[in-house]
Motif scaffolding. Sequence first.
Motif, PDB file in Angstrom:
ATOM      1  N   GLY A  32       0.803  -1.117   0.303  1.00 54.61           N
ATOM      2  CA  GLY A  32       0.339   0.062  -0.468  1.00 54.61           C
ATOM      3  C   GLY A  32       0.932   1.569  -0.233  1.00 54.61           C
ATOM      4  N   LEU A  33       2.419   1.453  -0.217  1.00 54.48           N
ATOM      5  CA  LEU A  33       2.860   2.635  -0.347  1.00 54.48           C
ATOM      6  C   LEU A  33       2.140   3.036  -1.666  1.00 54.48           C
ATOM      7  CD1 LEU A  33       4.996   4.389   0.808  1.00 54.48           C
ATOM      8  CD2 LEU A  33       6.984   2.583  -0.538  1.00 54.48           C
ATOM      9  N   GLU A  34       2.347   4.379  -1.436  1.00 51.24           N
ATOM     10  CA  GLU A  34       2.103   5.238  -2.542  1.00 51.24           C
ATOM     11  C   GLU A  34       2.344   7.422  -2.359  1.00 51.24           C
ATOM     12  OE1 GLU A  34      -3.133   6.871  -1.668  1.00 51.24           O
ATOM     13  OE2 GLU A  34      -2.795   4.418  -2.222  1.00 51.24           O
ATOM     14  N   LEU A  35       3.943   6.713  -1.461  1.00 54.70           N
ATOM     15  CA  LEU A  35       4.732   7.790  -1.737  1.00 54.70           C
ATOM     16  C   LEU A  35       5.569   8.059  -2.789  1.00 54.70           C
ATOM     17  CD1 LEU A  35       5.337   8.212   2.322  1.00 54.70           C
ATOM     18  CD2 LEU A  35       3.751   9.633   1.309  1.00 54.70           C
ATOM     19  N   PRO A  36       6.104   8.817  -3.474  1.00 53.38           N
ATOM     20  CA  PRO A  36       6.876   9.159  -4.137  1.00 53.38           C
ATOM     21  C   PRO A  36       8.131   8.752  -3.952  1.00 53.38           C
ATOM     22  CG  PRO A  36       5.545  11.121  -4.164  1.00 53.38           C
ATOM     23  CD  PRO A  36       5.294  10.043  -3.144  1.00 53.38           C
ATOM     24  N   VAL A  37       8.740   7.950  -4.642  1.00 50.56           N
ATOM     25  CA  VAL A  37      10.384   7.869  -3.672  1.00 50.56           C
ATOM     26  C   VAL A  37      11.439   8.517  -4.368  1.00 50.56           C
ATOM     27  CG1 VAL A  37      12.270   5.972  -3.938  1.00 50.56           C
ATOM     28  CG2 VAL A  37       9.656   5.260  -3.189  1.00 50.56           C
ATOM     29  N   VAL A  38      12.237   9.608  -3.583  1.00 47.54           N
ATOM     30  CA  VAL A  38      13.108  10.177  -4.024  1.00 47.54           C
ATOM     31  C   VAL A  38      13.988   9.516  -3.893  1.00 47.54           C
ATOM     32  CG1 VAL A  38      14.288  12.800  -3.825  1.00 47.54           C
ATOM     33  CG2 VAL A  38      11.631  12.263  -3.050  1.00 47.54           C
ATOM     34  N   TRP A  39      15.380   9.604  -4.447  1.00 47.48           N
ATOM     35  CA  TRP A  39      16.799   9.428  -4.678  1.00 47.48           C
ATOM     36  C   TRP A  39      17.701  10.180  -4.269  1.00 47.48           C
ATOM     37  CZ3 TRP A  39      17.680   4.153  -4.277  1.00 47.48           C
ATOM     38  CH2 TRP A  39      18.608   3.756  -4.036  1.00 47.48           C
ATOM     39  N   ASN A  40      17.730  10.231  -3.307  1.00 46.52           N
ATOM     40  CA  ASN A  40      18.343  11.772  -2.844  1.00 46.52           C
ATOM     41  C   ASN A  40      20.654  11.414  -2.878  1.00 46.52           C
ATOM     42  OD1 ASN A  40      20.404  13.922  -1.478  1.00 46.52           O
ATOM     43  ND2 ASN A  40      18.079  14.183  -0.365  1.00 46.52           N
ATOM     44  N   THR A  41      21.373  11.693  -4.011  1.00 47.27           N
ATOM     45  CA  THR A  41      22.413  11.788  -3.950  1.00 47.27           C
ATOM     46  C   THR A  41      23.652  12.558  -4.848  1.00 47.27           C
ATOM     47  OG1 THR A  41      23.848  10.251  -6.369  1.00 47.27           O
ATOM     48  CG2 THR A  41      21.448  11.258  -7.395  1.00 47.27           C
ATOM     49  N   VAL A  59      11.450  10.492  -8.154  1.00 47.50           N
ATOM     50  CA  VAL A  59      12.503  11.436  -8.228  1.00 47.50           C
ATOM     51  C   VAL A  59      13.700  11.340  -7.871  1.00 47.50           C
ATOM     52  CG1 VAL A  59      12.062  13.671  -7.130  1.00 47.50           C
ATOM     53  CG2 VAL A  59       9.760  12.859  -7.357  1.00 47.50           C
ATOM     54  N   TYR A  60      14.568  12.175  -8.699  1.00 45.44           N
ATOM     55  CA  TYR A  60      15.409  12.156  -8.496  1.00 45.44           C
ATOM     56  C   TYR A  60      16.552  13.469  -7.601  1.00 45.44           C
ATOM     57  CZ  TYR A  60      17.522   8.027 -10.096  1.00 45.44           C
ATOM     58  OH  TYR A  60      17.872   6.372 -10.439  1.00 45.44           O
ATOM     59  N   LEU A  61      16.374  13.930  -6.059  1.00 44.62           N
ATOM     60  CA  LEU A  61      17.347  14.786  -6.587  1.00 44.62           C
ATOM     61  C   LEU A  61      18.485  14.421  -5.843  1.00 44.62           C
ATOM     62  CD1 LEU A  61      17.133  17.494  -4.611  1.00 44.62           C
ATOM     63  CD2 LEU A  61      16.529  15.966  -2.615  1.00 44.62           C
ATOM     64  N   THR A 111       6.412  14.418  -7.864  1.00 42.52           N
ATOM     65  CA  THR A 111       6.219  12.968  -7.907  1.00 42.52           C
ATOM     66  C   THR A 111       6.940  12.749  -8.777  1.00 42.52           C
ATOM     67  OG1 THR A 111       4.224  13.754  -9.391  1.00 42.52           O
ATOM     68  CG2 THR A 111       3.375  14.128  -6.854  1.00 42.52           C
ATOM     69  N   GLY A 112       7.752  13.021  -9.595  1.00 46.30           N
ATOM     70  CA  GLY A 112       8.350  12.612 -10.865  1.00 46.30           C
ATOM     71  C   GLY A 112       9.227  13.373 -11.074  1.00 46.30           C
ATOM     72  N   GLY A 113      10.233  13.193 -11.894  1.00 50.09           N
ATOM     73  CA  GLY A 113      11.034  13.664 -12.303  1.00 50.09           C
ATOM     74  C   GLY A 113      12.154  14.257 -12.012  1.00 50.09           C
ATOM     75  N   VAL A 114      13.195  15.183 -12.056  1.00 50.11           N
ATOM     76  CA  VAL A 114      14.863  15.272 -11.536  1.00 50.11           C
ATOM     77  C   VAL A 114      14.914  16.938 -11.250  1.00 50.11           C
ATOM     78  CG1 VAL A 114      17.305  15.255 -12.546  1.00 50.11           C
ATOM     79  CG2 VAL A 114      15.871  13.303 -13.577  1.00 50.11           C
ATOM     80  N   LEU A 115      15.352  16.826  -9.860  1.00 54.55           N
ATOM     81  CA  LEU A 115      15.592  17.878  -9.254  1.00 54.55           C
ATOM     82  C   LEU A 115      17.051  18.463  -8.909  1.00 54.55           C
ATOM     83  CD1 LEU A 115      14.876  20.730  -8.035  1.00 54.55           C
ATOM     84  CD2 LEU A 115      14.836  19.449  -5.669  1.00 54.55           C
ATOM     85  N   VAL A 116      17.748  19.119  -9.483  1.00 56.85           N
ATOM     86  CA  VAL A 116      19.141  19.309  -9.660  1.00 56.85           C
ATOM     87  C   VAL A 116      19.757  20.675  -8.400  1.00 56.85           C
ATOM     88  CG1 VAL A 116      21.997  19.485 -11.365  1.00 56.85           C
ATOM     89  CG2 VAL A 116      19.471  18.629 -12.228  1.00 56.85           C
TER      90      VAL A 116
END
Length: 172
Positions: A32-41, A59-61, A111-116
């Motif tokens: 039931g996990l509905e939260l966006p998963v963020v990969w912080n790198t 989401v890539y951060l 909820t999706g995409g890339v944040l640089v």
Amino acid sequence: LQRQGAINVNMVTATHYAPQVREAVRLARGMGLELPVVWNTSGYETVSAVAANKGTVDVYLTDFKYARARTAADLSGAADYPGVALAAIDAMVEVAGPPTFDEFRGQTRMTGGVLVRHLMLPGREEESKEAVALLFERYGNHVMYSLMNQYTPVLASRAAAGECWAATVLTR
């Protein structure tokens, strides 16, 4: 986290646990996990590592620390950082797609995409301009940008000689 009101699940520097993270996210989504998963790198990722996260990361951060190889070598011992990071960001954009948002509990949430992210370093303003120009020429509005200026120098033993330095260790 979802039941406690989190707006996302943020994996910070998780590359060395990526297979376990992917499996945990798969299991959690099945429950039931509905939260966006963020990969912080740091951005120092391989293209294959990014590609392996397809279907797991929303989401890539990511950082883009340096546009110049010389600065990357001097400050992080990684002259290849600009090329490695740009290739990784290319893969992130391909995997995560364009920025998407929703409204969640009265907040706008990515909820999706890339944040640089780019940390502007004191005395290197021209290099920051180069980094932002390079990113925008390459990605335009297909990524989000975060310019940070909160750098705080860490004084070390060289400070006694009047020299201030800081280092970021990168691994991939």
